[in-house]
Design a protein around this motif. Structure first.
Motif, short mmCIF file in Angstrom:
data_model
loop_
_atom_site.label_atom_id
_atom_site.label_comp_id
_atom_site.label_asym_id
_atom_site.label_seq_id
_atom_site.Cartn_x
_atom_site.Cartn_y
_atom_site.Cartn_z
N LEU A 12 54.55 25.77 43.54
CA LEU A 12 54.42 26.62 41.89
C LEU A 12 53.03 27.27 41.60
CD1 LEU A 12 53.53 23.00 40.25
CD2 LEU A 12 56.04 24.02 40.38
N SER A 13 53.38 28.48 40.94
CA SER A 13 52.85 29.80 41.06
C SER A 13 51.88 29.62 39.61
CB SER A 13 53.79 31.03 41.46
OG SER A 13 52.88 32.33 41.29
N ASP A 14 50.87 30.39 39.83
CA ASP A 14 49.90 30.89 38.22
C ASP A 14 50.57 31.67 37.61
OD1 ASP A 14 48.82 28.30 37.80
OD2 ASP A 14 47.01 29.18 39.67
N SER A 15 51.31 32.99 38.37
CA SER A 15 51.33 34.49 38.61
C SER A 15 53.08 34.35 38.04
CB SER A 15 50.61 35.35 38.55
OG SER A 15 51.03 36.47 37.76
N ASP A 20 59.51 33.16 43.08
CA ASP A 20 61.09 34.11 43.37
C ASP A 20 61.47 33.48 41.92
OD1 ASP A 20 61.41 33.65 46.18
OD2 ASP A 20 60.14 32.20 46.31
N VAL A 21 61.46 32.49 41.17
CA VAL A 21 61.60 32.46 39.98
C VAL A 21 60.70 32.31 39.23
CG1 VAL A 21 63.37 30.52 38.31
CG2 VAL A 21 63.87 31.38 41.28
N VAL A 22 61.16 32.31 37.97
CA VAL A 22 60.29 31.41 37.02
C VAL A 22 61.45 31.43 35.68
CG1 VAL A 22 58.95 32.79 34.77
CG2 VAL A 22 58.71 34.41 36.75
N VAL A 23 60.74 29.81 35.51
CA VAL A 23 61.07 28.78 34.40
C VAL A 23 60.42 28.97 33.48
CG1 VAL A 23 61.67 26.23 33.71
CG2 VAL A 23 61.77 27.17 36.05
N VAL A 24 61.55 29.75 31.91
CA VAL A 24 60.43 29.75 30.95
C VAL A 24 61.19 29.09 29.56
CG1 VAL A 24 60.23 31.01 28.64
CG2 VAL A 24 59.98 32.57 30.80
#
Length: 474
Positions: free
Chosen positions: A35-38, A43-47
């Motif tokens: 998990l990334s804070d930014s 690689d992927v952003v889940v909104v």
């Protein structure tokens, strides 16, 4: 594919979405995703989108587009994704996938597909109310297969196309930290308010098993949570699908008794279902804060009937009187829709009169706008948008004045404050009193020596600024 896959999770909307995101985070992390804070470098952003009103939809779209601009793959989840499905996928090609609630159990596989370039076929939205209810017998039979925090087990088996009541039943992965956390009681709604689309895409009302809720509460307490905020689309309906209309009254004292939990707060109460026994438990149980988040929506009887809701100004004031007989300083908040089809000037004045008499701590005012698929969108008597805007402005100004006065009335009183975060000034912290819910209400600037995040302290209110208070610890 990189051996270290990273995902950034962005949460929009209400506290119910926060719980969903923490459950999604646990599933993703359990499958090897970091998990990334930014969004930068992910690689992927889940909104996790919100689809409740137009402003929330716009915010969701803007966030998805910003995520795309970061260079990461983009996945749309949450209420807006569920509500529009394939339509959203077609209108927003920048999203690499639009997923349904039904994809949550396999979120890691969906992310793998996105990263590998395998296109996910977005769902065609359905009215999820037609997939339920599940009888208490069926729910009891499946309860043994529920994986709850701190326990081994498989996910609950539900009919195809039905999302579990609290999203995936797995150990949550706390994302925000701090001494406060939402805890979901149920999912879905059985009410048929003419302005609301939520039941169609969230489904019928499904309560979580009390033992499961308690297990998650213990897990949260083990992660330094001191206040539990119970959330659902309608907390007063909790337990009705389990065959127990008094389930919430029974659960609240048990939650308050969980070791480490100092406060339990109930959100999303329907006035018509706020029973005298429930009021007594909320006002009279140690550890349960006397706080009433009541969904009034309006105060004119004729407007409320067009909304397919119950009550009027007199009945609502009687309800508040019962609350204050048991707890004179109880916190009260509500939201109101202005400019509903057919709302006359007399109806509007009735609403303003109610706000003046109700002495609430927090008031939200929203202008009516048509929502896709709702009955209200087909009603006659639509008001001109300029008139709706005028009424919103007028009522908002009144609400601001009234809530500021309510805060000022608390000057000189002693309150209990949960210390939540440190300010830039030595000896000053921000926290909340029992009559203030996180995010939506005012805060307390608390001053004193030796304070620490997570403390619950007694303080005297010395000043107010709008709905916010300043209080000193002796």
């Amino acid at each position: 594919m990189s051996t270290r896959r990273t995902v950034s999770l962005v949460t929009l909307g209400c506290a119910r979405n926060e719980v969903d995101s923490e459950e999604l985070a646990a599933r993703m992390e359990g499958a090897g995703w970091a998990l990334s804070d930014s969004a930068e470098g992910a690689d992927v952003v889940v909104v996790n989108t919100c689809g409740f009103i137009e402003a929330a939809k716009k915010d969701s779209i803007d966030t998805l587009l910003a995520a795309h601009d970061s260079g990461a793959k983009v996945v749309a989840a949450g209420c807006m994704a569920e509500r529009y499905g394939a339509e959203l996928a077609e209108a927003l090609p920048e999203a690499d996938a639009v997923i349904s609630f039904d994809d949550y159990a396999n979120i890691a596989e969906r992310l793998d597909d996105v990263l590998e370039g395998r296109r996910h076929a977005a769902h065609t939205p359905r009215d999820r109310r037609k997939l339920l209810p599940i009888s208490p017998v069926e729910r009891s039979a499946s309860a043994a297969n529920v994986a709850i925090p701190g326990h081994a087990g498989a996910p609950e088996e539900l009919p195809e196309g039905v999302a579990p009541a609290s999203g995936p039943r797995v150990l949550r992965r706390r994302l925000g930290g701090g001494p406060v956390a939402p805890l979901k009681l149920a999912s879905g709604c059985d009410r048929r308010c003419t302005f609301c689309a939520i039941p169609a895409f969230r489904g019928a009302y499904v309560s979580r098993d009390p033992e499961e809720v308690l297990a998650e509460a213990r897990w949260l307490a083990g992660h330094d949570v001191r206040e539990l905020v119970l959330v659902s689309e309608n907390s007063t309906s909790y337990g009705k699908d389990l065959g127990d209309l008094r389930a919430l009254e029974k659960l609240l004292p048990r939650l308050a008794a969980v070791d480490g939990v100092e406060r339990v707060r109930v959100s999303y109460l329907q006035p018509a279902e706020t029973r005298p026994g429930l009021i007594e438990v909320i006002c009279g149980t140690e550890g349960v804060v006397p706080y009433f988040d009541l969904s009034f929506q309006h105060a004119s009887g004729p407007v409320l009937r067009r909304m397919r809701r119950f009550g009027d100004r007199e009945r609502f004031l009687e309800l508040l009187e019962r609350v204050r007989e048991l707890s004179p300083e109880a916190g009260v908040r509500s939201n109101f829709i202005v400019g509903f089809p057919g709302e006359t000037e007399e109806d509007f004045e009735e609403l303003a009169a109610f706000l003046t008499a109700a002495r609430m701590d927090a008031i939200g005012v929203f202008g009516y706008s048509d929502e896709d698929g709702t009955e209200a969108a087909t009603l006659d008597g639509k008001l001109d948008p300029a008139e709706v805007a005028r009424r919103v402005e007028e009522l908002s100004a009144l609400a601001e004045e009234l809530t500021a006065q309510r805060a000022e009335d608390r000057i000189g009183t002693e309150i209990s404050v949960l210390v939540e975060e440190k300010t830039e000034h030595d000896g000053q912290f921000e926290g909340r009193a029992e009559f203030q819910a996180p995010e939506v209400d005012g805060t307390v600037l608390v001053r004193g020596e030796g304070l620490a995040i997570g403390d619950i302290v007694r303080a005297t209110v010395v000043d107010s600024d709008g709905v916010d208070l300043v209080a000193d610890v002796p």
